[in-house]
Design an enzyme around this catalytic site. Structure first.
Site, PDB file in Angstrom:
ATOM      1  N   GLY A 148      13.192  47.697  26.606  1.00 33.18           N
ATOM      2  CA  GLY A 148      13.405  46.523  26.010  1.00 33.18           C
ATOM      3  C   GLY A 148      12.489  46.305  24.716  1.00 33.18           C
ATOM      4  O   GLY A 148      12.912  45.631  23.595  1.00 33.18           O
ATOM      5  N   TYR A 182      15.513  47.525  29.094  1.00 29.38           N
ATOM      6  CA  TYR A 182      14.673  47.407  30.183  1.00 29.38           C
ATOM      7  C   TYR A 182      13.321  48.048  29.950  1.00 29.38           C
ATOM      8  O   TYR A 182      13.221  49.138  29.691  1.00 29.38           O
ATOM      9  CB  TYR A 182      15.615  48.191  31.412  1.00 29.38           C
ATOM     10  CG  TYR A 182      15.117  48.114  32.694  1.00 29.38           C
ATOM     11  CD1 TYR A 182      14.003  47.480  33.234  1.00 29.38           C
ATOM     12  CD2 TYR A 182      15.924  48.332  33.695  1.00 29.38           C
ATOM     13  CE1 TYR A 182      13.475  47.195  34.429  1.00 29.38           C
ATOM     14  CE2 TYR A 182      15.480  48.208  35.238  1.00 29.38           C
ATOM     15  CZ  TYR A 182      14.246  47.739  35.411  1.00 29.38           C
ATOM     16  OH  TYR A 182      13.762  47.325  36.817  1.00 29.38           O
ATOM     17  N   CYS A 183      12.386  47.073  30.416  1.00 30.22           N
ATOM     18  CA  CYS A 183      10.991  47.613  30.369  1.00 30.22           C
ATOM     19  C   CYS A 183      10.607  47.992  28.836  1.00 30.22           C
ATOM     20  O   CYS A 183      11.092  47.286  28.187  1.00 30.22           O
ATOM     21  CB  CYS A 183      10.776  48.554  31.514  1.00 30.22           C
ATOM     22  SG  CYS A 183       8.755  48.904  31.667  1.00 30.22           S
ATOM     23  N   ILE A 184      10.219  49.179  28.867  1.00 29.83           N
ATOM     24  CA  ILE A 184       9.767  49.687  27.452  1.00 29.83           C
ATOM     25  C   ILE A 184      11.172  50.166  26.600  1.00 29.83           C
ATOM     26  O   ILE A 184      10.840  49.969  25.465  1.00 29.83           O
ATOM     27  CB  ILE A 184       8.905  51.232  27.533  1.00 29.83           C
ATOM     28  CG1 ILE A 184       8.368  51.603  26.451  1.00 29.83           C
ATOM     29  CG2 ILE A 184       9.811  52.245  28.502  1.00 29.83           C
ATOM     30  CD1 ILE A 184       7.533  52.883  26.643  1.00 29.83           C
TER      31      ILE A 184
END
Length: 593
Positions: free
Chosen positions: A328, A324-326
């Site tokens: 990811g 998720y986000c960073i």
């Protein structure tokens, strides 16, 4: 012997109302004095901070010089604004005489600042609204039309100009907001006093939520921990589960319980209900003892350590993963690292609003230039980390009207009790970032975009090439995401070598992810074309819109790759004993500014 002085009556208020108001004002004065004293002591202890850490003064001086280089264009722009003002005055005068008129300027659709009917029905407030909109749009247009300015400077000036414009909205001031004026008259000013008390309470960090009690309550256990993470295994809610466990790697800028705020919208709880054995990485809130942790440490002590632990806990070697986000971004680097080493323990991966190619990072790119990076690094060098509140402020600025000013009006001007909003609590519960890791991330991803380049980064002597990632990928992006723009997220479809199912969700960085099917909110788009076209715009032309949440589509995609069902796994009953109950202790460490 002195007598207690009788409170002075406040004109227009009854004795009881006067006494209540003076008691409240005394409380405000005492608390304000205490807060100011604490601020002064902290400021003295930290040393004087630079007056302009973002170097905005020089940016705007250079920009103004470019603007003044063409005085005729500037004069023409001023004349256009004057003509619009004249038209507004004329229309307002006609309206005051009872004539039907058309507005000169109207708010954009969905602008909640001017939703109250008085902004349209009352001539004075309608004039204030239109005057503000004319000036704001003129200023934005004038700034955007200046020639001879490089693209990065233009974006930076445009962004901070919007912050200035948003801050000066008449809705943000007591005397120019009809709702506040009405509330002030009706309550005889008590709303403003209550608002000031709300402000002081917020400054004193009063909270309505507590992690593990009314947020992050899904049952489970910590089954592994090291200096950087705790690994949570969640209790099953089905008799059988898929063979392949699911590992979730959240961002470390905020805490993982965005996926477990409350039972009704918990992605973690919902995933267990679909039959997945869910493991979640809970990052530590690093302090001065962890300042030297680097990006490769986050990989080795994070997802790679979690994979080892999951195999011990379940006996299952292969897993599916979510980044998720960073988190990811880290997962993409981890997958490339594993591919280069022939490590196939992650069989399928999902990315929530994650960027791997930062050529078009959206408005966050405004904060990434050499001057600002140097300022961030200088600030981090003093403590060894970046305070979480600084990143939270940056994200909030991307949607200032929704995330800052609406709450200023509601809580501090209207004097309403702040509603217990779990999302705001999570947003404020930010974590620190170690200097070495954060500098590496900002410079190598945002500034230099090295992750997208084959061999651009080397981790533990392994060149990182995202094109070696051949496993199936589910790629989620938010249509209105200001932090990881959909256009930027989509670029991964042209980099990963395996099959990529791209899905565009309605809403933004948070609501576009946390949207359970039961809510029946928003929508999502899918394009069943065999090959993803080069750009998001091309993808959209063949995409089909579907109502509601995308979670069921993701479940259909992942369940087919997760193997047959086996008996449900109880946390702590496998190869790793339970250390403590979920959500664990790492997530409960709050940042103290």
């Amino acid at each position: 012997m002195s007598e207690t002085p009788t409170p002075t009556a406040i004109p227009g208020l009854s004795p009881a109302e006067s006494e209540r108001m003076q008691t409240a004002l005394k409380d405000i004065a005492e608390r304000s004095q205490k807060l100011l004293q604490e601020f002064a002591e902290r400021y003295k202890a930290d040393g004087q901070q630079p007056a302009d850490p973002l170097h905005l003064t020089q940016t705007f001086m250079d920009f103004t010089a470019k603007m003044m280089a063409d005085p005729n264009r500037l004069l023409q722009a001023q004349m256009e604004l004057w003509q619009q003002y004249m038209k507004l005055w004329q229309v307002t005068a006609q309206r005051m005489m009872g004539q039907p008129v058309e507005p000169v300027a109207e708010p954009a659709k969905g602008d909640k600042r001017f939703a109250d009917p008085a902004w349209k029905d009352e001539v004075v407030f309608d004039y204030l609204k239109q005057s503000y909109l004319l000036t704001a749009r003129w200023l934005q247009h004038t700034v955007n039309e200046v020639e001879g300015v490089d693209d990065k400077t233009a974006k930076k000036v445009d962004f901070y100009t919007r912050q200035f414009i948003d801050a000066l909205s008449p809705s943000n001031f007591a005397l120019t907001n009809p709702q506040v004026v009405k509330a002030t008259l009706e309550s005889k000013g008590e709303n403003l006093v209550k608002g000031l008390q709300n402000l002081l309470t917020d400054l004193e960090r009063g909270k309505a939520f507590k992690v593990g009690e009314n947020v992050a309550t899904s049952p489970g256990n910590v089954v592994y921990q090291n200096e950087l993470i705790q690994l949570l295994q969640y209790a099953p809610t089905t008799a059988e589960v898929y063979t392949m466990p699911l590992l979730i790697v959240p961002p470390w800028i905020n805490k993982f319980y965005i996926l477990d705020l409350k039972p009704e919208n918990s992605f973690i709880k919902w995933a267990t209900e679909q039959g997945y054995t869910v493991f979640v990485v809970s990052w530590v809130n690093p302090d001065k003892h962890l300042t030297k942790l680097a990006f490769d440490d986050y990989m080795k002590l994070g997802p790679l350590a979690a994979l080892d632990a999951i195999e011990k806990a379940t006996g299952q070697r292969q897993v599916s993963a979510i980044g998720y986000c960073i988190g990811g971004t880290l997962m993409a680097a981890t997958l490339a690292y594993m591919a280069a080493r022939g490590d196939d323990r992650i069989a399928a991966c999902t990315f929530f609003t994650a960027q791997v190619d930062f050529t078009e990072p959206g408005e966050l790119g405004v904060f990434i230039d050499e001057d600002q990076l140097a300022s961030v690094e200088e600030a981090m060098s003093k403590k060894g980390y970046l305070e979480g509140a600084e990143m939270a402020t940056t994200f909030n600025m991307l949607r200032a009207n929704d995330l800052i000013w609406s709450f200023v009006v509601n809580n501090y001007l209207m004097g309403k009790d702040p509603f217990p909003f779990d999302l705001l609590f999570w947003n404020a519960d930010a974590t620190r970032m170690p200097a070495a890791m954060h500098s590496y991330y900002l410079r190598n991803m945002y500034q230099k975009n090295l992750l997208a380049q084959p061999g651009g980064l080397t981790i533990d002597n392994v060149p990182i090439d995202l094109r070696k990632i051949t496993i199936p990928v589910y790629l989620q992006a938010g249509k209105e995401d200001h932090i990881a723009p959909a256009k930027s997220v989509y670029k991964a479809t042209q980099i990963f070598a395996g099959p990529v199912r791209f899905m565009l969700a309605g809403s933004g960085h948070i609501a576009g992810v946390v949207n359970p099917p039961r809510n029946k909110k928003y929508q999502h788009w899918l394009n069943e074309t065999a090959k993803n076209p080069p750009t998001l715009d091309e993808w959209k032309t063949g995409a089909q819109e579907f109502p509601g949440s995308w979670w069921n589509d993701w479940d259909k995609w992942l369940s087919a790759k997760s193997g047959p069902k086996v008996a449900a796994r109880v946390p702590g009953a496998g190869g790793l004993p339970a250390i403590e109950d979920a959500p664990g202790s790492y997530v409960k460490v709050r940042t103290v500014d």
